[in-house]
Scaffold this active site. Sequence first.
Site, PDB file in Angstrom:
ATOM      1  N   ALA A 297       0.830  -1.196   0.000  1.00  0.00           N
ATOM      2  CA  ALA A 297       0.000   0.000   0.000  1.00  0.00           C
ATOM      3  C   ALA A 297       0.872   1.257   0.000  1.00  0.00           C
ATOM      4  O   ALA A 297       0.694   2.151  -0.833  1.00  0.00           O
ATOM      5  CB  ALA A 297      -0.935  -0.007   1.204  1.00  0.00           C
TER       6      ALA A 297
ATOM      7  N   HIS B 183      -4.663 -18.162  10.338  1.00  0.00           N
ATOM      8  CA  HIS B 183      -4.444 -18.855   9.071  1.00  0.00           C
ATOM      9  C   HIS B 183      -4.359 -20.349   9.335  1.00  0.00           C
ATOM     10  O   HIS B 183      -3.613 -20.788  10.202  1.00  0.00           O
ATOM     11  CB  HIS B 183      -3.137 -18.363   8.443  1.00  0.00           C
ATOM     12  CG  HIS B 183      -3.021 -18.738   7.003  1.00  0.00           C
ATOM     13  ND1 HIS B 183      -2.829 -20.038   6.602  1.00  0.00           N
ATOM     14  CD2 HIS B 183      -3.096 -18.003   5.874  1.00  0.00           C
ATOM     15  CE1 HIS B 183      -2.780 -20.051   5.272  1.00  0.00           C
ATOM     16  NE2 HIS B 183      -2.943 -18.836   4.813  1.00  0.00           N
TER      17      HIS B 183
ATOM     18  N   SER C  42       1.378 -21.570   2.322  1.00  0.00           N
ATOM     19  CA  SER C  42       0.316 -20.912   1.557  1.00  0.00           C
ATOM     20  C   SER C  42      -0.980 -21.711   1.508  1.00  0.00           C
ATOM     21  O   SER C  42      -0.997 -22.925   1.344  1.00  0.00           O
ATOM     22  CB  SER C  42       0.790 -20.670   0.134  1.00  0.00           C
ATOM     23  OG  SER C  42      -0.312 -20.277  -0.655  1.00  0.00           O
TER      24      SER C  42
ATOM     25  N   ARG D  53     -10.835 -19.321   5.615  1.00  0.00           N
ATOM     26  CA  ARG D  53      -9.801 -19.544   6.619  1.00  0.00           C
ATOM     27  C   ARG D  53     -10.351 -19.733   8.021  1.00  0.00           C
ATOM     28  O   ARG D  53      -9.865 -20.570   8.780  1.00  0.00           O
ATOM     29  CB  ARG D  53      -8.853 -18.348   6.627  1.00  0.00           C
ATOM     30  CG  ARG D  53      -8.042 -18.314   5.378  1.00  0.00           C
ATOM     31  CD  ARG D  53      -7.176 -17.086   5.293  1.00  0.00           C
ATOM     32  NE  ARG D  53      -6.285 -17.242   4.137  1.00  0.00           N
ATOM     33  CZ  ARG D  53      -5.438 -16.319   3.728  1.00  0.00           C
ATOM     34  NH1 ARG D  53      -5.360 -15.179   4.368  1.00  0.00           N
ATOM     35  NH2 ARG D  53      -4.676 -16.555   2.689  1.00  0.00           N
TER      36      ARG D  53
END
Lengths: 279, 641
Positions: free
Chosen positions: B47, B269, B287, B333
């Site tokens: 960002a 996660h 991942s 998740r």
Amino acid sequence: MTATMNRPLGEPGASRPKPVHVSKTINLTLKVWRQKGPKDTGRFETYKAEGISEDMSFLEMLDVINERLLAENKEPITFDHDCREGICGSCSLMINGIPHGPETATATCQLHMRKFHDGQEVVVEPFRATSFPIVKDLMVDRSAFDRIVEAGGYITVFPGSAPDANLIPVPKPVADAAFIAAACIGCGACVAACPNGAANLFTAAKIGHMNLLPQGQAERYARTEAMVDTMEKFFGSCTNHGECQEACPKEISIDYIALMNKDYLRSKLKNRRYLSRKP
Amino acid sequence: MSDITLDSKSPSGPIQDRWTNHKFSVKLVNPANKRKFDIIVVGTGLAGASAAATLGGLGYNVKAFTFHDTPRRAHSIAAQGGINAAKNYHGDGDSIYRLFYDTVKGGDYRARESNVYRLAQVSVDIIDQCVAQGVPFAREYGGLLDNRSFGGAQVSRTFYAAGQTGQQLLLGAYSALAQQVHKGTVELHTRSEMLDLVVVDGQTAGIVVRDLITGEVTSHSAHAVVLATGGYGNVFYLSTNAMACNVTAAWRAHRRGALFANPCYMQIHPTCIPSSDDFQSKLTLMSESLRNDGRIWVPNNPDDTRGADQIPEGERDYYLERKYPSFGNLVPRDVASRNAKTVVDAGKGIGPLKNGVYLDFSSSLLRLGRDVVKERYDNLFEMYERITGEDPFKTPMRIYPAVHYTMGGLWVDYNLMTNIPGCYSMGEANFSDHGANRLGASALMQGLADGYFVLPYTIGDYLAPQLNQKPVPTDHPAFKAAEAAVRDQNARYLGVKGKYSVDHFHRELGKIMWDYCGMERTEAGLNKALAEIPALYTEFKKDVKVLGDDQSVNQSLERAGRVDDFFQLGYLMCQDALHREESCGGHFRAEHQTDDGEAQRDDENFSYVGAWGFNHAVADGTLHKEPLSFEYCKPSQRSYK
């Protein structure tokens, strides 16, 4: 571990598994480079690293040493680290003379103590290169890399001006080759490993990533010259030792240096009308 | 403080026209006037770097600050799986509306519809931008872009670069930033940590920064300050965040009046490497993309001591596939994490500490062959092997949930401005787009959406009326007072000369947070945390040990300030979690669950953004509510069955 570390903890909840597993431990002798700042001459200090679990990463081992130093009212060892997943490129260290230590394709943060043996002496130094001045202890200043990227390591595109992504097909082998170069984490191991302190592998990886892609063609030669010239302002020259690719935690090949040299030469030929002019 | 009304400035009208109309209605700064405005951007992740580069490119005077030695170290770099975009390149029925819908639903109906729709709209531009700047996304043999699917979606809309998508996107944004630095439109300050926000007459005036090499404390003024300083998952000590990730910039803005929204919304996660011992410094994520080809299971029998390959199919419980047949291993998740906790709590955990579940690739290896699996996940498999010493090609991975992302953050309106005029917040640091749960591959999308395509448009609306006004000079008493406070605070830490390290307190705080404000929360547990945190905080203030000085590099001193802020934030998180008497997304209150153990929302009473204001002391926060309305995605019990 000192007594201070074994204070009774808060009552553990059901959600946190309690460690009962005891891993194998080893004892090491560390010789660590300590240097208060750029003006200090620096020296090795010897620390006993006892009861080191084999499941620790090298940096976790240093965390433990730091806790013990603190308990003895000695300043902890300063070292750069952050993600501890081998991707941010913050960690460095010469471990027994090898950047990132003995394990190939592994950054220091991912090096585990099971790769060492009981009783071993381990020498820990900062990356040594004139262009990476020591900030403190094991922390060095690698900002010269940023100057190289700033000189041309980009493809100019203003947000909003890009065409649809699938209008630029890239043959898979080309995309893959660009990706391999782009995987560089900018840690500086290549420079630390090089007898000349050259940054050719870093620069070649950055150039290779963009020069291979169709998107990178418009600025290809200007980019190559600007980046190579900036690199030479800061770093030594390459004499093809190949130590850099051995040290690279991402295993980037010196083939990219050949590609960079080819583009640099081609750029000089294309722009030979400028050769006699002063910059 | 109590008279704050939260105006989200969300446009009305048909949702697909809102952003277009809004862009037309915001005031513009003409190109020649842009250089008359100074903008500070703190943080250089996706960002921050993309915003600083874009604002610099537009012609504003930008100062970018990062506490790293180079912008490219920001933790965005570690994002593995991918970035979502509604391109429908796979022709499988994706659309902007579907990405919008999936995101609102995935967030358990706790996000602002207007923001999420805009995010879905600009997602397609992000991919175009990134490809044009040379991000080497994965491709098909025909040369076009490849996609994969992620949790919470039934289409393939995730663009990726092996397991290093965050790295490649950040290098793209960093390269754009580097170009602007070279041109002189952006002044880059590395190893500089923001330690205060300065507000003069209710408007943002600038920031106070400490040089981490020399210890020098300086002030920087600007017309606007943009905070893109990431999330606060490290309040748990063990998380997948990088070691230095912290809440300090956002928290100090909060102490200056910026509201902190939904602090209790954090994401666990589901696929991380289980912790192995007390010395562990962080948890490593594997991942979510692995759930495309890996199957999650535990043995039926809790006392099964056989190796994974010795347990026959009939004695395995593929619990996600069993309970959620249509989404299977690709449930969102929060659902995947909670189910892992359920089976581990039932004693079915695997591994030496019985603290994990299997993620098994053997059927994919049979179906696709080793080469295809290797191509898709090579770096992840290698990373796993390095850490655990086990080869996932031979034995299933062991995984367990870990703190990963925080959906809460500084409250911002549709323009990404906090309630302090001139102070903006982007990316994970704000609260805006993910509701109570973020879908995989959406963090990268939001960071770049905010930085490339939202803030550069909306900031003009605030700046335009200030044309030819100079920023508040840095010798203003407010700056001097803030500088002095920063120096005093550091002197205080150095002066305690206590017994325990900063990390010690951080670790203890993390344990309280994980036990009582983690994957499952109860009223009793939260009250306990609210009693324990202040006690530990008091101990920290009188017994922390920081050696060295504040005139040179001092990593313990840096951490002391960050952990101090974590104490305060941790308290607020527990307060927020206690007040929210419902379960939604990543916030699971054990008292509020359906008969089959799913999160039970209470839309009647809690369909709002809870934004906390700071009053003098940590425990005195005032809650302000921004009601949420759902005109397009009608709230329903989320079902992934």
